[in-house]
Write a protein that holds these residues in place. Structure first.
Motif, mmCIF file in Angstrom:
data_model
loop_
_atom_site.group_PDB
_atom_site.id
_atom_site.type_symbol
_atom_site.label_atom_id
_atom_site.label_comp_id
_atom_site.label_asym_id
_atom_site.label_seq_id
_atom_site.Cartn_x
_atom_site.Cartn_y
_atom_site.Cartn_z
ATOM 1 N N LEU A 127 0.796 -1.220 0.087
ATOM 2 C CA LEU A 127 -0.009 -0.169 0.032
ATOM 3 C C LEU A 127 0.751 1.269 0.081
ATOM 4 O O LEU A 127 1.688 1.397 0.866
ATOM 5 N N ASN A 128 0.653 2.224 -0.874
ATOM 6 C CA ASN A 128 1.512 3.527 -0.911
ATOM 7 C C ASN A 128 0.499 4.360 0.006
ATOM 8 O O ASN A 128 -0.225 5.279 -0.467
ATOM 9 N N GLU A 129 1.029 4.358 1.301
ATOM 10 C CA GLU A 129 0.266 5.385 2.174
ATOM 11 C C GLU A 129 0.776 6.572 2.028
ATOM 12 O O GLU A 129 -0.238 7.742 2.206
ATOM 13 N N GLU A 130 1.731 7.119 1.567
ATOM 14 C CA GLU A 130 1.978 8.494 1.309
ATOM 15 C C GLU A 130 1.154 9.096 0.191
ATOM 16 O O GLU A 130 0.707 10.444 0.491
ATOM 17 N N SER A 131 0.990 8.414 -0.711
ATOM 18 C CA SER A 131 0.169 9.226 -1.962
ATOM 19 C C SER A 131 -1.278 8.964 -1.577
ATOM 20 O O SER A 131 -1.780 10.224 -1.910
ATOM 21 N N MET A 132 -1.541 8.064 -0.879
ATOM 22 C CA MET A 132 -3.149 8.127 -0.408
ATOM 23 C C MET A 132 -3.515 9.403 0.743
ATOM 24 O O MET A 132 -4.369 9.980 0.531
ATOM 25 N N GLU A 133 -2.365 9.488 1.755
ATOM 26 C CA GLU A 133 -2.447 10.390 2.626
ATOM 27 C C GLU A 133 -2.651 11.863 2.011
ATOM 28 O O GLU A 133 -3.324 12.609 2.408
ATOM 29 N N THR A 134 -1.627 11.850 1.057
ATOM 30 C CA THR A 134 -1.563 13.050 0.410
ATOM 31 C C THR A 134 -2.895 13.609 -0.359
ATOM 32 O O THR A 134 -3.339 14.825 -0.237
ATOM 33 N N ALA A 135 -3.306 12.699 -0.959
ATOM 34 C CA ALA A 135 -4.378 12.969 -1.856
ATOM 35 C C ALA A 135 -5.553 13.190 -1.068
ATOM 36 O O ALA A 135 -6.514 13.921 -1.080
ATOM 37 N N ALA A 136 -5.846 12.449 0.170
ATOM 38 C CA ALA A 136 -7.081 12.394 1.076
ATOM 39 C C ALA A 136 -6.856 13.904 1.786
ATOM 40 O O ALA A 136 -7.737 14.546 1.849
ATOM 41 N N ARG A 137 -5.594 14.234 1.961
ATOM 42 C CA ARG A 137 -5.517 15.510 2.708
ATOM 43 C C ARG A 137 -6.077 16.781 1.786
ATOM 44 O O ARG A 137 -6.592 17.650 2.001
ATOM 45 N N ARG B 232 10.119 9.010 3.501
ATOM 46 C CA ARG B 232 9.320 9.440 2.254
ATOM 47 C C ARG B 232 7.994 10.267 2.643
ATOM 48 O O ARG B 232 7.425 10.928 2.009
ATOM 49 N N ARG B 233 7.675 10.050 3.861
ATOM 50 C CA ARG B 233 6.787 10.783 4.317
ATOM 51 C C ARG B 233 7.083 12.206 4.736
ATOM 52 O O ARG B 233 6.332 13.108 3.894
ATOM 53 N N ARG B 234 8.271 12.423 4.821
ATOM 54 C CA ARG B 234 8.696 14.032 5.048
ATOM 55 C C ARG B 234 8.767 14.545 3.499
ATOM 56 O O ARG B 234 8.317 15.587 3.366
ATOM 57 N N ALA B 235 9.074 13.779 2.632
ATOM 58 C CA ALA B 235 9.280 14.214 1.198
ATOM 59 C C ALA B 235 7.855 14.382 0.818
ATOM 60 O O ALA B 235 7.879 15.457 -0.152
ATOM 61 N N ALA B 236 6.832 13.677 1.147
ATOM 62 C CA ALA B 236 5.649 14.045 0.534
ATOM 63 C C ALA B 236 4.900 14.957 1.515
ATOM 64 O O ALA B 236 3.968 15.383 0.951
ATOM 65 N N GLY B 237 5.705 15.874 2.298
ATOM 66 C CA GLY B 237 5.093 16.816 3.109
ATOM 67 C C GLY B 237 4.114 16.258 4.223
ATOM 68 O O GLY B 237 3.291 16.993 4.571
ATOM 69 N N LEU B 238 4.387 15.036 4.590
ATOM 70 C CA LEU B 238 3.284 14.461 5.745
ATOM 71 C C LEU B 238 3.950 14.622 7.068
ATOM 72 O O LEU B 238 4.890 14.785 7.213
#
Lengths: 269, 434
Positions: A127-137, B232-238
């Motif tokens: 699961l690509n949590e980063e992309s999902m979280e970014t899109a959700a946000r 990766r989370r930091r890079a994505a701004g999370l």
């Protein structure tokens, strides 16, 4: 299924072709005629409120549009083309998202997980949590949902209005073109109701058509562009919201007609 | 069905829309410092999201009590013993986690483990003398097939899992008995384990050097994965957990690894015999735990298991095939029970019909529930079974050391189980109240 697409939907005027058009829709259950000769149009970016007394056929109508029941007769067209919506899957494929009162969210999953449930982004099998979280946000921010503490909190800890927001955001992520909301404010307090009504407005501003079923005329008048009144399974009339007031709307709902009115639907343009 | 062409632009993730991290930070719980993070974590515990902390504290208390009663408890010999005893409980608990998360239960795991052990044991010894690897493969395949049969009955016919697997509890017990009675080569109704590899799963040890190398590699892999995720989370701004917290997490894992290896590296042999190194069961448990945790936490399959356990109707409306996921969960449950069966075979050094499969089911559920897996479905982690299994083994081991017999052990286990279920139920009530 749909080859032709509507154009110019973003302009201030209505699109030339309605997103959804019901023509002469009928539905009966045994001897009971739940819907008869229902005609209705809804355009992109427009909030159409469907009002009517208990048993007027509101539920039957949204279930017909969302593919749970097939109509006995009449025609449904989507973006100008005739379609047959035989199952909820068909409806979803067209871009119709129906939000029932129970909302169908998983309380144990967090906001992001609920928004992407069944459509997760996957990278190398994980699961690509980063992309999902970014899109959700981004979606939540676009919808001006700013009251949630953390996007990673379980949905079970959210208030009723926030849960509605998650369901709406889910519909937006699905690229829904028509969102049907069944009594979205029924169980909510004042500020939560205001929040949900704002969501309805944001959806319309994004070019999404919203079909709002509500008993609450105050809510209806605060967001609806058009109001359609159902009376005994028939559309008693479709009006611009500005053409009606609460008193006249109640009259429509209870008697199915406006005393001394002209043609229903007059002045729609 | 898909529509193409010049549509109205609705895609919220469209690349041309600018994302402003400063604006997006508004609706997040921002925990920049360790203190803020701990405060947030404390709120979670109060809100019923307790996680593993209470159990670990409980385990420390139990260990302290046993150590004051018998100073031999924390000796390296006994602790390695403890690891070996934990294996079966942990694996059976992990098997149960798959179905408990769905809100289902599998009562057959004990005797399914028995079937796996009996088939593998039978194949690996005279007169068949099949290669140990093939024998294990056959045993595990049989267990997976049992899971498939039970799962199909549950999903296709809609039978309650409780009843289907209760049938399994009885039926597979009979099957084990039949298999062993049929074997004329089993002296006294017991199939001996003649394969050294099978014996060594529990009874053999890695060399001390190899153990340290494996441990260091495992800790390094964990650290890399954790840091990579943060990056990766930091890079994505999370929002990312504070760096100090990540460092503490990695340090704790490293310390745990070092402690285990220090214990295992000491000579625990008696008299002239030298015995040291980590038993093979230890890396086996870690590997299974890592694979299953990834499956549950990082893959679609796991996400759907949690979704079904949380709200099956919502999962169905989201387009998830409930029956496929449920079926897979029952297959994985029985397969994992088979792995536990291999460990049992090795632990006993033989396989007989008196395998306590009924007790095993209860310990399996107990391990999972003590480890924080909810009986109501949708909550809990694979690592819970590890913690719960270790708690069970600790109680058995420690009470045995301080000369309390089976009667006392069972009663104490019962109390611990009740405490765990009470915590689960109260947490659930706390959640539904919000």
């Amino acid at each position: 299924m749909v080859a032709e697409a509507s154009t110019g939907a973003r302009s201030t005027d209505r699109a030339p072709v309605p997103l959804l058009r019901l023509t002469g829709i009928g539905k009966h259950f045994g001897p009971v005629q739940a819907l008869r000769d229902v005609n209705l149009e809804i355009y992109p970016g427009e909030v159409l409120a469907l009002v009517g007394d208990n048993g007027a056929g509101k539920s039957t109508m949204i279930k017909t549009i969302s593919g749970i029941w097939s109509p006995d007769g009449g025609e449904i067209s989507w973006e100008g083309n005739r379609v047959h919506i035989r199952s909820p899957r068909d409806a979803a494929a067209l871009g119709i998202a129906t939000m029932y009162q129970d909302l169908a969210l998983c309380d144990n999953l967090d906001i992001v997980q609920n928004m992407f449930l069944g459509r997760e982004t996957v990278r190398h099998g994980f699961l690509n949590e980063e992309s999902m979280e970014t899109a959700a946000r981004k979606t939540l921010t676009d919808l001006s949902v700013t009251t949630v503490r953390s996007i990673r909190q379980p949905v079970g800890s959210l208030s009723g209005g926030q849960r509605q927001a998650v369901a709406v955001a889910r519909a937006v992520l699905e690229d829904a073109k028509l969102v049907i909301m069944d009594e979205p404010t029924a169980a909510l307090g004042v500020s939560q109701t205001a929040m949900v009504l704002n969501l309805v407005k944001s959806l319309a501003e994004r070019g999404v058509a919203v079909l709002l079923i509500s008993h609450n005329l105050v809510d209806v008048f605060s967001v609806a562009d058009h109001i359609a009144a159902l009376y005994l399974g028939h559309v008693a009339g479709t009006y611009l919201a500005s053409e009606l007031d609460t008193q006249r709307a109640v009259e429509l709902i209870t008697t199915g007609a406006l005393a001394g009115s002209g043609q229903p639907g007059a002045g729609k343009d | 069905m898909s529509t193409t062409g010049p549509e109205i632009e609705l895609d919220p993730t469209a690349a041309d829309q600018v994302t402003d991290p400063a604006v997006l930070g508004g609706n997040e719980l921002v925990a920049d410092t360790l203190g803020e993070y701990l405060t947030a974590q404390w709120k979670r515990i109060k809100g019923g999201e307790s996680g593993a902390l209470p159990v670990i504290i409980g385990l420390i208390i139990i260990v302290a009590i046993f150590q004051t009663q018998n100073s031999h408890f924390l000796s390296s010999g006994n602790l390695v013993n403890l690891i070996e005893q934990s294996g079966i409980f942990v694996l059976l608990g992990m098997a149960e986690v798959f179905v408990l998360l769905l809100g289902e239960i599998d009562l057959s795991v004990g005797y399914v483990a028995g079937v796996g052990a009996a088939i593998t044991g039978e194949l690996a010894t005279t007169p068949h003398n099949v290669n140990w690897f093939l024998a294990v493969l056959a045993g595990l395949a049989a267990c997976a097939a049992i899971g498939l049969i039970q799962g199909l009955l549950i999903t296709r016919l809609g039978l309650p899992s409780f009843v289907v697997t209760l049938g399994g509890l009885l039926g597979w017990q009979g099957f084990v008995l039949w298999l062993i009675q049929k074997d004329k080569n089993a002296p006294g109704g017991s199939i001996p384990v003649t394969s050294n590899v099978l014996n060594d799963i529990v009874n053999g040890s890695m060399s001390v050097t190899a153990g340290w190398i494996v441990m260091v590699l495992a800790v390094a892999a964990f650290a890399l994965l954790t840091l990579n995720q943060t990056r990766r989370r930091r890079a994505a701004g999370l929002v990312t957990p504070p760096l100090s917290l990540t460092a503490i997490k990695i340090a704790l894992v490293a310390i745990a690894g070092v402690v285990v290896m220090l214990i295992c590296s000491r000579n625990r042999g008696l008299g002239l015999i030298t015995l040291k190194g980590a038993p093979w069961i230890a890396p086996l448990l870690v590997v299974v735990l890592v694979i299953y945790s990834l499956l549950l936490g990082r893959m679609r399959f796991g996400r759907y298991i949690y979704a079904i356990g949380g709200n099956a109707e919502a999962a169905r409306r989201a387009g998830i095939s409930l029956n496929t996921i449920r079926l897979l969960a029952f297959v994985l449950c029985s397969f994992t029970a088979g792995v536990a069966g291999m460990v049992y075979l090795s632990f006993q050094g033989s396989m007989s019909a008196d395998i306590p499969g009924g007790d095993f089911v209860l310990y399996a559920v107990a391990a999972a529930v003590i480890g924080g897996v909810s009986l109501f479905g949708g909550r809990g982690r694979m690592s819970g079974a590890l913690i719960g299994g270790v708690v069970l083994a600790t109680i058995f081991n420690g009470m045995g050391l301080i000369q309390i017999g089976a009667a006392g052990q069972d009663m104490v286990i019962a109390l611990v189980l009740l405490a765990a279920v009470t915590v689960d139920a109260i947490a659930r009530r706390g959640r539904s109240a919000t």
